[in-house]
Design an enzyme around this catalytic site. Sequence first.
Site, PDB file in Angstrom:
ATOM      1  N   CYS A 113       0.834  -1.200   0.000  1.00  0.00           N
ATOM      2  CA  CYS A 113       0.000   0.000   0.000  1.00  0.00           C
ATOM      3  C   CYS A 113       0.870   1.253   0.000  1.00  0.00           C
ATOM      4  O   CYS A 113       0.629   2.198  -0.749  1.00  0.00           O
ATOM      5  CB  CYS A 113      -0.928  -0.017   1.210  1.00  0.00           C
ATOM      6  SG  CYS A 113      -2.094   1.367   1.265  1.00  0.00           S
ATOM      7  N   CYS A 209      -5.701  -2.961   7.319  1.00  0.00           N
ATOM      8  CA  CYS A 209      -6.927  -2.195   7.498  1.00  0.00           C
ATOM      9  C   CYS A 209      -8.143  -2.867   6.883  1.00  0.00           C
ATOM     10  O   CYS A 209      -9.266  -2.682   7.358  1.00  0.00           O
ATOM     11  CB  CYS A 209      -6.749  -0.793   6.912  1.00  0.00           C
ATOM     12  SG  CYS A 209      -6.391  -0.773   5.129  1.00  0.00           S
TER      13      CYS A 209
END
Length: 369
Positions: A113, A209
């Site tokens: 990410c 997440c």
Amino acid sequence: MTPDFQLEAPLSKRRIVVAMSGGVDSSVVAALAARSGAETIGITLQLYDHGAAVGRTGSCCAGQDIRDARAVADRLGIAHYVFDHESAFRQSVIDDFADEYMAGRTPIPCVKCNMGVKFTDLFRLAKELGADCLATGHYVRRVVGADGPELHRAADPARDQSYFLFATTRAQLDYLRFPLGGLPKPQVREIAAELGLAVALKPDSQDICFVPDGDYAAIVRKVRPEADTSGEIVDLAGRVLGRHRGFIHFTVGQRRGLEIGGQAQPLYVVRLEPETRRVVVGPREALAVAAARLTDINWLGGDRDGPLTAKVRSLAKPVPARLDDGRLIFDAPEYGVAPGQAAVLYDGDRVLGGGWIAETEPAMLAVAA
């Protein structure tokens, strides 16, 4: 407190873009940037669709987080922009996460990410906005050395995030700022409370997440329905001990969940074989690794040939090692080294660079044979 954003004075003529995830850390960075006198702009990347993100906890860049970031920006009186990156996040992070598990590797989506959606796209947006730097709430330190900016571990070892930022390029490091790297987390929350930010007591987000409940298998199964293909559980000699219900339930070093009772000693997952769909198990000593082959090495600077320490898991302690033509050789056998993970290399607190673990070499060839 006003941290040093390492920009030429006067700050009143500078523009800082802050990556705002909606958490306390990035909110405090935005507040400190605004207090410095620089023009401050907040950017939030929406990584989930609005409906699925509502009320979500333990994540970042989701529905409530976007609202929190906007509320902080409103209180600080700074501009705030939200950009939809759901599709890019799904393709470059979630799909890759599933594919890595399917291939028998242990992925680190947070690094992917940072390498892709967050840093690459945030850099482009910040530069398009004419910013002098991009500031984030990561707990690492940017130290300007004789040859330019260096990446160092955070002052608070309990919060250090340098392992997840090893793939940061030199060009990115030149543009990035990490104003929280020298602070302990309790002090950051105190600053948020003093400034009256509603996120002062907001819980920290999870490492991954998009897996808020910790059920990795459910995410992989949703993306790759074929993930539940079963196979054999075998020992080091190839003897069948049982069957498994899919690679997605196993990682190297795992002991629980094997469901093969009646063994004389505890058994651990030693390796995963995607070609045969086999999970290979063995005693703890079979997990000992003498060396690992690294790929896609990112080097931030420092002596490649000198002594260094290597961290092969986010929660592991750095251990003495040396790097020889992409081969990381440990001074002593290391445990829990899994393909797909990262090996991050340090000289003291300085991050020298790192790479992806492609293969491991067992320390006890007789056991592994």
